[in-house]
Enzyme design. Structure first.
Site, short mmCIF file in Angstrom:
data_model
loop_
_atom_site.label_atom_id
_atom_site.label_comp_id
_atom_site.label_asym_id
_atom_site.label_seq_id
_atom_site.Cartn_x
_atom_site.Cartn_y
_atom_site.Cartn_z
CG HIS A 170 0.66 11.59 1.83
ND1 HIS A 170 1.45 10.53 1.42
CD2 HIS A 170 -0.63 11.18 1.66
CE1 HIS A 170 0.68 9.55 1.00
NE2 HIS A 170 -0.58 9.92 1.14
CD GLU A 208 -2.52 1.44 -2.20
OE1 GLU A 208 -2.11 2.62 -2.10
OE2 GLU A 208 -1.76 0.49 -2.47
CG HIS A 232 1.27 5.78 4.54
ND1 HIS A 232 2.00 6.93 4.69
CD2 HIS A 232 1.20 5.57 3.20
CE1 HIS A 232 2.35 7.40 3.50
NE2 HIS A 232 1.89 6.58 2.60
CE LYS A 318 0.93 -0.72 -4.58
NZ LYS A 318 0.06 0.47 -4.63
#
Length: 465
Positions: A170, A208, A232, A318
Site C-alpha cells: 500500500h 511509529e 515499504h 516502533k
C-alpha cells in the site's frame, strides 16, 4: 489468450470478515463506487455470515472511518455486495463461488488472508478452474525469506501468469511516495546533481509512536526487517535511486527498480543494528525472552555508476517519538572560500526532505546570509505542503484496487524484484545479531547513532507527527 489490459468484471475478496477489509477495503470500495465502479463484489470467508450481515459490516466500517455515507452511493455499493461462505483449505467449498461468478469472464481475486493460506487458496482456485483469465492480488508479506518467496512465486506462477499477478504494497499507492519519482524526473534542475558527485548520503526513516499493541503474536514472528524494511522502506529507496525509465509503462518502471536491487550489496549483519523497545517481551502474545527486533538500522550500498560510494541509511522502528516517514538527501559541503575566516563556521550542507505521512510535502534547505557584518550563513527552508497546495490525496487502497481491476501494474511489485529484495536482507535473517534494548519515546538504540557520525547524524522528523 486473455487480454491482460481488459478490466475485471468481478471482484472477490477472500478474508472479507477480517481487519484489513474493515479498516481499508470497505472505505476503498465505497470511493470506487462513488466514482462510478459497478462491478459485483463477492466476499468469501469462513465466518457464519450472510449477505445482509456483510452489508451491515460494510456500513459500520464506513461510519467508523468517518465517511459521510451518501444514500445513493451506499445503495449502489450494497446492491453489488454478495457473501459466500467457505473453507479456504477445501476446494470443494468453492463450488458456490463458481456459481456466483457464472458468466463473469475476468474476475479479480484479492487475498486479504494470512500469508500461510496464500498457496493453498491459489492452488484451489486453479483446481476448480477459477484462475482462467482471472487476476490475483496478494498482500504482503511475500514470503518470510528468499526461499519461501521463491516457493510462493512458483505456486502463483503455476496458476496466474506474471501479467495477471498483483503484489500489493500500500505504500506504493501513497501520493507522496509516487511524487518522489515525479519530483525527480519532472524537474530538470535536479537530475544533474542526483549522483555521487553531489550527494553525500541518503537516509530514510520510518518511525511509529505505537508499539505492537494487539498484534504481538503476529509481530513476534516477523519483526521490523520483514514487516516494513524489506517492502515499504526499500520501495522508497528504489524510487530515490532508480535511473529514469524509458517510458511510463509498468515494465519500464519496474525494470529500473530491479536494476537498483541487482546493484545493491547484501546487508552485513555486523553493520546492522537491531533494537527492541523496553517492555516488548511483556506484550500480550510475545514469547518469553523474544529477540525479535522492533527497530532496525542498516547501511545499504549500491554499486552503480551513479551511486558508488554513497551510503543509503535506513531505520525503522516502533515506540519512537513520532509517526513519520521521511527521506533525506544530503549534499556535499561547499568549499570554504568566502567562509575561510578564522572563526567563520562552515556552511551547512544543502538537504532535500521528502515527507510521507500526515504532512506530505517536500523541503529544500539552502543557505542564506545571516544579517550582520560577518560573512556567515544560516539554513533557510523552502517548504511545500502538498495537501495545502495540491488538495486532498487519493487513498492508497482506492488507487491500488482500481489499478488492479484495470490491469495497471506500475504500482505493484514484480516477482524478480521481490526475490532480489529478500536476497539483500537475507544475511541479517540468517545471522541476526543480539538486539539492543531502547526506551520507549526515544530514537532507538545508541548503537545506531554512530552509523552516521561522519555524515551529520540522523535527521529526526519531529515536526512530521
Amino acid at each position: 489468450m486473455a487480454d491482460a489490459t481488459a478490466a475485471s468484471d468481478a471482484l472477490v475478496l477472500f478474508g472479507i470478515t477480517g481487519d484489513l477489509a474493515r479498516r481499508k477495503l470497505f472505505p476503498a470500495l465505497y470511493r470506487l463506487v462513488e466514482h462510478g465502479s459497478e462491478i459485483p463484489i463477492v466476499g468469501f470467508a469462513s465466518s457464519d455470515w450472510n449477505t445482509d450481515h456483510l452489508r451491515r459490516r460494510a456500513r459500520e466500517s464506513l461510519e467508523a472511518d468517518g465517511i459521510e455515507v451518501e444514500g445513493n452511493v451506499w445503495s449502489r455499493l450494497a446492491s453489488l455486495l454478495t457473501y459466500v461462505r467457505g473453507d479456504y483449505r477445501d476446494a470443494a467449498t468453492l463450488d458456490p463461488l463458481c456459481a456466483t461468478l457464472r458468466g463473469r469472464e475476468r474476475p479479480l481475486f484479492y487475498l486479504a488472508i494470512p500469508p500461510a493460506l496464500f498457496e493453498v487458496v491459489v492452488e484451489n482456485l486453479a483446481a476448480v478452474g477459477l484462475n482462467r483469465n482471472a487476476r490475483v492480488v496478494v498482500e504482503k508479506p511475500f514470503g518470510r525469506d528468499l526461499g519461501s518467496s521463491e516457493r510462493l512465486g512458483r505456486v502463483i506462477a503455476a496458476a496466474f501468469p506474471e501479467e495477471r499477478t498483483f503484489r500489493i504494497d500500500h505504500y506504493l499507492g501513497k501520493e507522496a511516495v509516487q511524487d518522489i519519482m515525479v519530483f525527480r524526473f519532472a524537474n530538470a534542475i535536479f537530475e544533474p546533481i542526483w549522483n555521487r558527485r553531489y550527494v553525500s548520503s541518503v537516509q530514510v526513516t520510518m518511525a511509529e509512536e505505537f508499539g505492537v499493541e494487539s498484534r504481538g503474536r503476529f509481530y513476534d514472528g516477523v519483526g521490523a526487517l520483514r514487516d516494513v524494511v524489506q517492502n515499504h522502506v526499500l520501495q522508497i529507496l528504489l524510487l530515490l535511486a532508480m535511473e529514469p525509465p524509458s517510458s511510463s509503462g509498468p515494465e519500464a518502471v519496474r525494470d529500473e527498480k530491479l536494476k537498483v536491487l541487482q546493484a545493491m550489496r547484501s546487508l552485513d549483519p555486523l553493520a546492522t543494528v537491531r533494537g527492541q523497545y523496553r517492555g516488548y517481551s511483556e506484550e500480550p502474545g510475545v514469547a518469553v525472552g523474544s529477540d525479535t527486533e522492533t527497530y532496525v538500522a542498516a547501511r545499504f550500498e549500491i554499486d552503480s555508476w551513479r551511486w558508488a560510494g554513497v551510503p543509503f541509511f535506513v531505520r525503522a522502528g516502533k515506540a519512537l517519538p513520532v509517526n513519520a516517514t521521511e527521506a533525506v538527501i544530503r549534499f556535499h559541503h561547499p568549499p570554504r572560500l568566502l567562509f575561510a575566516g578564522k572563526d567563520a563556521p562552515m556552511p551547512q550542507r544543502n538537504a532535500l526532505y521528502f515527507r510521507i505521512g500526515r504532512s506530505d510535502g517536500v523541503t529544500l534547505q539552502v543557505q542564506a546570509k545571516k544579517p550582520g557584518a560577518e560573512m556567515v550563513s544560516r539554513p533557510v527552508d523552502l517548504d511545500v505542503d502538498f495537501h495545502e497546495v495540491l488538495g486532498a490525496a487519493q487513498e492508497p487502497y482506492e488507487r491500488l484496487l482500481g489499478d488492479a481491476m484495470a490491469g495497471r501494474q506500475t504500482l505493484f511489485a514484480r516477482a524478480d524484484s521481490v526475490n532480489e529484495s529478500w536476497r539483500v536482507i537475507q544475511p541479517v535473517l540468517d545471522r541476526p545479531q543480539p538486539v539492543h534494548v531502547y526506551d520507549r519515546g526515544g530514537w532507538g538504540p545508541e548503537a545506531s547513532f554512530y552509523m552516521l557520525a561522519e555524515y551529520g547524524g540522523w535527521h529526526d522528523p519531529r515536526d512530521a507527527a
